[in-house]
Scaffold this active site. Structure first.
Site, short mmCIF file in Angstrom:
data_model
loop_
_atom_site.label_atom_id
_atom_site.label_comp_id
_atom_site.label_asym_id
_atom_site.label_seq_id
_atom_site.Cartn_x
_atom_site.Cartn_y
_atom_site.Cartn_z
N ASP A 21 -12.96 8.88 -11.13
CA ASP A 21 -11.91 7.91 -10.85
C ASP A 21 -11.66 7.77 -9.35
O ASP A 21 -11.83 8.73 -8.60
CB ASP A 21 -10.62 8.35 -11.56
N GLY A 22 -11.25 6.59 -8.93
CA GLY A 22 -10.83 6.38 -7.54
C GLY A 22 -11.71 5.45 -6.73
O GLY A 22 -11.51 5.30 -5.52
N ARG A 38 -9.53 2.58 -5.18
CA ARG A 38 -8.69 3.02 -4.06
C ARG A 38 -9.53 3.36 -2.84
O ARG A 38 -9.13 3.13 -1.71
CB ARG A 38 -7.83 4.22 -4.50
N ASN A 86 -11.64 -0.40 -20.15
CA ASN A 86 -12.06 -1.05 -18.90
C ASN A 86 -12.55 -2.48 -19.11
O ASN A 86 -12.66 -3.26 -18.16
CB ASN A 86 -13.14 -0.23 -18.16
N ARG A 137 -11.40 15.69 -13.17
CA ARG A 137 -11.00 14.31 -12.89
C ARG A 137 -10.77 14.18 -11.39
O ARG A 137 -10.01 14.93 -10.80
CB ARG A 137 -9.72 13.92 -13.63
C1 IPE Z 1 -10.83 6.32 -16.54
O1 IPE Z 1 -10.37 5.74 -15.37
C2 IPE Z 1 -12.11 5.65 -16.98
C3 IPE Z 1 -13.29 5.93 -16.17
C4 IPE Z 1 -13.34 6.76 -15.17
C5 IPE Z 1 -14.48 5.24 -16.57
P1 IPE Z 1 -9.31 4.54 -15.40
O2 IPE Z 1 -9.06 4.20 -13.99
O3 IPE Z 1 -9.79 3.48 -16.30
O4 IPE Z 1 -8.06 5.26 -16.06
P2 IPE Z 1 -6.51 4.96 -15.92
O5 IPE Z 1 -6.33 3.47 -16.15
O6 IPE Z 1 -6.10 5.35 -14.54
O7 IPE Z 1 -5.84 5.81 -16.95
C1 IPE Z 2 -13.33 4.49 -11.58
O1 IPE Z 2 -12.66 4.00 -10.47
C2 IPE Z 2 -14.41 3.56 -12.08
C3 IPE Z 2 -14.13 2.96 -13.38
C4 IPE Z 2 -13.05 3.15 -14.09
C5 IPE Z 2 -15.14 2.09 -13.93
P1 IPE Z 2 -11.50 2.93 -10.60
O2 IPE Z 2 -12.10 1.55 -10.55
O3 IPE Z 2 -10.64 3.22 -11.76
O4 IPE Z 2 -10.71 3.20 -9.25
P2 IPE Z 2 -9.16 3.22 -9.03
O5 IPE Z 2 -8.58 4.19 -10.00
O6 IPE Z 2 -8.68 1.81 -9.28
O7 IPE Z 2 -8.99 3.65 -7.62
MG MG Z 3 -8.95 4.32 -12.00
#
Ligand code: IPE
Ligand code: IPE
Ligand code: MG
Length: 261
Positions: free
Chosen positions: A19-20, A23, A67, A187
Protein backbone atom coordinates in the site's frame (compact mmCIF):
# COMPACT_ATOMS: atom_id res chain seq x y z
CA UNK A 1 21.62 -9.35 4.25
CA UNK A 2 20.77 -7.98 7.62
CA UNK A 3 22.57 -9.76 10.50
CA UNK A 4 19.23 -9.54 12.32
CA UNK A 5 17.70 -12.29 10.16
CA UNK A 6 18.10 -15.87 11.34
CA UNK A 7 17.89 -18.01 8.20
CA UNK A 8 16.93 -21.08 10.25
CA UNK A 9 13.73 -19.49 11.54
CA UNK A 10 12.26 -17.87 8.49
CA UNK A 11 8.51 -17.36 8.17
CA UNK A 12 7.42 -20.01 5.66
CA UNK A 13 4.61 -17.94 4.17
CA UNK A 14 4.93 -14.16 3.93
CA UNK A 15 2.01 -12.05 2.68
CA UNK A 16 2.23 -8.36 1.87
CA UNK A 17 -0.40 -5.64 1.49
CA UNK A 18 1.49 -3.36 -0.88
CA UNK A 19 0.00 0.00 0.00
CA UNK A 20 1.00 3.63 -0.53
CA UNK A 21 1.69 3.97 -4.26
CA UNK A 22 -0.75 6.85 -4.63
CA UNK A 23 0.67 8.78 -1.68
CA UNK A 24 4.20 8.18 -2.93
CA UNK A 25 3.26 9.79 -6.25
CA UNK A 26 1.46 12.63 -4.51
CA UNK A 27 4.62 13.40 -2.49
CA UNK A 28 6.52 13.70 -5.80
CA UNK A 29 3.81 15.86 -7.30
CA UNK A 30 3.17 13.11 -9.88
CA UNK A 31 0.16 11.23 -11.13
CA UNK A 32 -0.89 8.13 -9.13
CA UNK A 33 0.08 5.98 -12.12
CA UNK A 34 3.73 6.92 -11.59
CA UNK A 35 3.38 5.60 -8.06
CA UNK A 36 2.06 2.30 -9.40
CA UNK A 37 4.97 2.12 -11.85
CA UNK A 38 7.45 2.51 -9.01
CA UNK A 39 5.41 0.02 -7.03
CA UNK A 40 5.94 -2.49 -9.81
CA UNK A 41 9.71 -2.03 -9.45
CA UNK A 42 9.38 -2.69 -5.74
CA UNK A 43 7.54 -5.95 -6.51
CA UNK A 44 10.51 -7.12 -8.62
CA UNK A 45 12.93 -6.19 -5.86
CA UNK A 46 10.99 -7.97 -3.12
CA UNK A 47 10.31 -11.12 -5.17
CA UNK A 48 14.05 -11.42 -5.82
CA UNK A 49 15.01 -10.75 -2.21
CA UNK A 50 12.44 -13.22 -0.88
CA UNK A 51 13.71 -15.92 -3.20
CA UNK A 52 17.30 -15.21 -2.20
CA UNK A 53 16.53 -15.37 1.51
CA UNK A 54 14.67 -18.65 1.10
CA UNK A 55 11.04 -17.73 1.72
CA UNK A 56 8.88 -20.65 0.51
CA UNK A 57 5.68 -18.75 -0.25
CA UNK A 58 5.14 -15.07 -0.95
CA UNK A 59 1.62 -13.76 -1.45
CA UNK A 60 1.23 -10.20 -2.72
CA UNK A 61 -1.99 -8.19 -2.61
CA UNK A 62 -1.81 -6.58 -6.03
CA UNK A 63 -5.45 -5.66 -6.73
CA UNK A 64 -8.45 -6.06 -4.50
CA UNK A 65 -12.00 -6.86 -5.50
CA UNK A 66 -12.86 -3.42 -4.12
CA UNK A 67 -10.16 -1.71 -6.23
CA UNK A 68 -12.45 -2.10 -9.29
CA UNK A 69 -14.31 0.92 -7.85
CA UNK A 70 -11.32 3.20 -8.47
CA UNK A 71 -11.45 5.66 -11.38
CA UNK A 72 -11.49 3.72 -14.69
CA UNK A 73 -8.24 5.34 -15.90
CA UNK A 74 -6.40 4.13 -12.80
CA UNK A 75 -7.81 0.61 -13.18
CA UNK A 76 -6.72 0.50 -16.84
CA UNK A 77 -3.24 1.73 -15.89
CA UNK A 78 -2.96 -0.92 -13.16
CA UNK A 79 -4.00 -3.67 -15.57
CA UNK A 80 -1.44 -2.53 -18.17
CA UNK A 81 1.27 -2.46 -15.50
CA UNK A 82 0.30 -5.96 -14.43
CA UNK A 83 0.57 -7.16 -18.01
CA UNK A 84 3.98 -5.47 -18.43
CA UNK A 85 5.17 -6.95 -15.16
CA UNK A 86 4.18 -10.48 -16.18
CA UNK A 87 5.85 -10.13 -19.58
CA UNK A 88 9.08 -8.72 -18.19
CA UNK A 89 9.32 -11.18 -15.28
CA UNK A 90 8.83 -14.38 -17.25
CA UNK A 91 12.54 -15.19 -17.64
CA UNK A 92 13.31 -14.21 -14.07
CA UNK A 93 10.61 -16.56 -12.75
CA UNK A 94 11.80 -19.45 -14.88
CA UNK A 95 15.50 -18.91 -14.11
CA UNK A 96 14.87 -18.74 -10.39
CA UNK A 97 12.47 -21.65 -10.14
CA UNK A 98 9.56 -19.47 -9.06
CA UNK A 99 6.07 -20.89 -9.42
CA UNK A 100 3.47 -18.25 -10.18
CA UNK A 101 -0.13 -18.54 -8.99
CA UNK A 102 -3.04 -16.16 -9.04
CA UNK A 103 -5.88 -16.10 -6.52
CA UNK A 104 -9.03 -14.04 -6.65
CA UNK A 105 -11.79 -13.58 -9.18
CA UNK A 106 -9.29 -13.65 -12.04
CA UNK A 107 -12.10 -14.18 -14.54
CA UNK A 108 -12.81 -10.47 -14.14
CA UNK A 109 -9.34 -9.49 -15.38
CA UNK A 110 -9.18 -8.17 -18.96
CA UNK A 111 -8.32 -10.75 -21.66
CA UNK A 112 -5.10 -8.78 -22.33
CA UNK A 113 -3.91 -9.77 -18.86
CA UNK A 114 -5.31 -13.31 -18.88
CA UNK A 115 -3.56 -14.14 -22.15
CA UNK A 116 -0.21 -13.52 -20.43
CA UNK A 117 -1.08 -14.65 -16.93
CA UNK A 118 -2.64 -18.04 -17.68
CA UNK A 119 0.22 -19.47 -19.79
CA UNK A 120 2.78 -18.21 -17.28
CA UNK A 121 0.96 -19.91 -14.41
CA UNK A 122 0.91 -23.13 -16.45
CA UNK A 123 4.54 -22.78 -17.54
CA UNK A 124 5.82 -22.34 -13.97
CA UNK A 125 3.49 -24.86 -12.31
CA UNK A 126 6.24 -27.45 -11.84
CA UNK A 127 8.79 -25.08 -10.28
CA UNK A 128 9.54 -25.41 -6.59
CA UNK A 129 12.06 -22.68 -5.71
CA UNK A 130 9.42 -20.37 -4.26
CA UNK A 131 5.72 -19.90 -4.85
CA UNK A 132 4.69 -16.37 -5.74
CA UNK A 133 0.94 -15.86 -5.42
CA UNK A 134 -0.58 -12.70 -6.82
CA UNK A 135 -3.89 -11.77 -5.26
CA UNK A 136 -5.79 -10.22 -8.17
CA UNK A 137 -9.37 -9.08 -7.99
CA UNK A 138 -9.09 -10.69 -4.58
CA UNK A 139 -11.17 -10.30 -1.46
CA UNK A 140 -10.96 -12.46 1.64
CA UNK A 141 -14.72 -12.40 2.19
CA UNK A 142 -15.38 -13.21 -1.45
CA UNK A 143 -12.96 -16.14 -1.27
CA UNK A 144 -14.73 -17.56 1.79
CA UNK A 145 -18.11 -17.02 0.08
CA UNK A 146 -16.95 -18.83 -3.06
CA UNK A 147 -15.60 -21.72 -0.97
CA UNK A 148 -18.86 -21.94 0.96
CA UNK A 149 -20.82 -22.13 -2.28
CA UNK A 150 -18.48 -24.82 -3.64
CA UNK A 151 -18.84 -26.97 -0.51
CA UNK A 152 -22.62 -26.43 -0.43
CA UNK A 153 -22.85 -27.53 -4.06
CA UNK A 154 -20.93 -30.72 -3.31
CA UNK A 155 -23.13 -31.39 -0.29
CA UNK A 156 -26.29 -30.92 -2.39
CA UNK A 157 -24.90 -33.32 -4.97
CA UNK A 158 -24.41 -35.89 -2.22
CA UNK A 159 -20.63 -35.86 -2.57
CA UNK A 160 -19.97 -34.38 0.84
CA UNK A 161 -21.32 -35.11 4.31
CA UNK A 162 -22.15 -31.75 5.92
CA UNK A 163 -21.10 -32.98 9.35
CA UNK A 164 -17.72 -33.95 7.93
CA UNK A 165 -16.90 -30.38 6.92
CA UNK A 166 -13.95 -29.34 9.02
CA UNK A 167 -11.18 -26.74 8.79
CA UNK A 168 -9.17 -28.89 6.42
CA UNK A 169 -12.15 -29.25 4.04
CA UNK A 170 -12.79 -25.54 4.01
CA UNK A 171 -9.10 -24.74 3.58
CA UNK A 172 -9.03 -27.14 0.66
CA UNK A 173 -11.65 -24.94 -1.02
CA UNK A 174 -9.72 -21.71 -0.39
CA UNK A 175 -7.14 -21.18 -3.16
CA UNK A 176 -5.04 -18.81 -1.04
CA UNK A 177 -4.55 -21.63 1.48
CA UNK A 178 -2.97 -23.97 -1.07
CA UNK A 179 0.42 -22.66 0.08
CA UNK A 180 -0.48 -22.89 3.77
CA UNK A 181 -1.48 -20.42 6.42
CA UNK A 182 0.24 -17.05 6.66
CA UNK A 183 3.12 -16.71 9.10
CA UNK A 184 3.97 -13.05 8.56
CA UNK A 185 1.62 -10.40 7.21
CA UNK A 186 3.22 -7.08 6.27
CA UNK A 187 1.39 -3.88 5.38
CA UNK A 188 3.24 -0.88 4.03
CA UNK A 189 1.93 2.66 3.80
CA UNK A 190 1.19 3.32 7.47
CA UNK A 191 -2.40 2.06 7.64
CA UNK A 192 -3.05 -0.63 10.22
CA UNK A 193 -5.85 -2.69 8.71
CA UNK A 194 -6.37 -5.94 6.83
CA UNK A 195 -8.52 -4.47 4.02
CA UNK A 196 -10.16 -7.81 3.20
CA UNK A 197 -6.88 -9.63 2.52
CA UNK A 198 -6.31 -13.24 3.61
CA UNK A 199 -9.00 -13.37 6.28
CA UNK A 200 -8.85 -17.09 6.98
CA UNK A 201 -5.17 -17.78 6.35
CA UNK A 202 -3.93 -14.84 8.40
CA UNK A 203 -5.90 -15.77 11.55
CA UNK A 204 -2.68 -16.37 13.51
CA UNK A 205 -0.23 -14.44 11.34
CA UNK A 206 2.20 -12.09 12.99
CA UNK A 207 1.41 -8.58 11.79
CA UNK A 208 4.04 -6.04 10.80
CA UNK A 209 3.10 -2.50 9.84
CA UNK A 210 5.57 -0.05 8.37
CA UNK A 211 5.16 3.59 7.40
CA UNK A 212 7.30 3.00 4.30
CA UNK A 213 5.24 3.60 1.18
CA UNK A 214 5.31 0.56 -1.09
CA UNK A 215 7.58 2.07 -3.79
CA UNK A 216 10.17 2.72 -1.03
CA UNK A 217 9.94 -0.78 0.44
CA UNK A 218 13.36 -2.33 -0.08
CA UNK A 219 15.40 -5.36 1.00
CA UNK A 220 16.28 -3.73 4.33
CA UNK A 221 12.57 -3.21 5.05
CA UNK A 222 11.87 -6.86 4.22
CA UNK A 223 14.66 -8.05 6.52
CA UNK A 224 13.39 -5.76 9.27
CA UNK A 225 9.93 -7.33 8.93
CA UNK A 226 11.41 -10.83 9.13
CA UNK A 227 13.51 -9.84 12.14
CA UNK A 228 10.41 -8.44 13.86
CA UNK A 229 8.64 -11.76 13.19
CA UNK A 230 11.56 -13.65 14.68
CA UNK A 231 11.33 -11.56 17.82
CA UNK A 232 7.74 -12.62 18.48
CA UNK A 233 6.49 -15.64 20.36
CA UNK A 234 3.67 -17.38 18.56
CA UNK A 235 1.37 -18.94 21.10
CA UNK A 236 -1.68 -20.03 19.08
CA UNK A 237 -3.84 -19.61 22.17
CA UNK A 238 -1.62 -21.69 24.41
CA UNK A 239 0.63 -20.54 27.23
CA UNK A 240 4.11 -19.12 26.92
CA UNK A 241 6.81 -21.59 25.93
CA UNK A 242 4.30 -24.37 25.23
CA UNK A 243 4.85 -24.48 21.49
CA UNK A 244 7.84 -24.44 19.22
CA UNK A 245 5.66 -24.68 16.12
CA UNK A 246 6.49 -22.24 13.37
CA UNK A 247 3.11 -22.57 11.75
CA UNK A 248 -0.29 -22.95 13.33
CA UNK A 249 -0.64 -26.48 14.71
CA UNK A 250 -3.59 -28.59 13.67
CA UNK A 251 -4.83 -30.73 16.52
CA UNK A 252 -8.14 -32.17 15.35
CA UNK A 253 -8.48 -34.55 18.30
CA UNK A 254 -8.13 -31.72 20.81
CA UNK A 255 -10.45 -29.52 18.78
CA UNK A 256 -13.14 -32.18 18.98
CA UNK A 257 -12.63 -32.57 22.73
CA UNK A 258 -12.94 -28.82 23.22
CA UNK A 259 -16.18 -28.89 21.27
CA UNK A 260 -17.48 -31.50 23.75
CA UNK A 261 -17.67 -34.31 21.19
C1 IPE B 1 -5.34 -2.74 -0.14
O1 IPE B 1 -5.05 -1.40 -0.32
C2 IPE B 1 -5.36 -3.44 -1.49
C3 IPE B 1 -4.06 -3.62 -2.13
C4 IPE B 1 -2.91 -3.31 -1.61
C5 IPE B 1 -4.11 -4.22 -3.43
P1 IPE B 1 -6.20 -0.31 -0.46
O2 IPE B 1 -5.52 0.99 -0.60
O3 IPE B 1 -7.15 -0.71 -1.51
O4 IPE B 1 -6.93 -0.43 0.95
P2 IPE B 1 -7.75 0.64 1.79
O5 IPE B 1 -8.76 1.25 0.84
O6 IPE B 1 -6.78 1.66 2.29
O7 IPE B 1 -8.36 -0.13 2.92
C1 IPE C 1 -1.56 0.28 -3.42
O1 IPE C 1 -1.36 1.65 -3.38
C2 IPE C 1 -1.85 -0.22 -4.82
C3 IPE C 1 -3.21 -0.72 -5.00
C4 IPE C 1 -4.14 -0.74 -4.09
C5 IPE C 1 -3.55 -1.26 -6.30
P1 IPE C 1 -2.57 2.67 -3.35
O2 IPE C 1 -2.95 3.01 -4.77
O3 IPE C 1 -3.67 2.18 -2.50
O4 IPE C 1 -1.88 3.93 -2.68
P2 IPE C 1 -2.49 4.91 -1.62
O5 IPE C 1 -2.96 4.08 -0.47
O6 IPE C 1 -3.62 5.63 -2.31
O7 IPE C 1 -1.36 5.80 -1.26
MG1 MG D 1 -4.11 2.40 -0.53
Amino acid sequence: MSPLVDLRRLPRHVAIIMDGNGRWAQCQGSDRTIGHQEGSRAVRRIVRASRRVGIEALTLFAFSEQNWHRPPAEVVALMELLRDFLISERDELLENGIRLRAVGRVEKLPPRVREILDPLVAETAHLDGMTLTLALSYGGREEILDATRALARRACAGELDVDAIDEAQLEGALPSLAVGRVDLLVRTGGEQRISNFLLWGAAYAELHFTNALWPDFDEAELYAAIAAYQGRERRFGRVQGATTETTAPVLPSLAHEAAGE
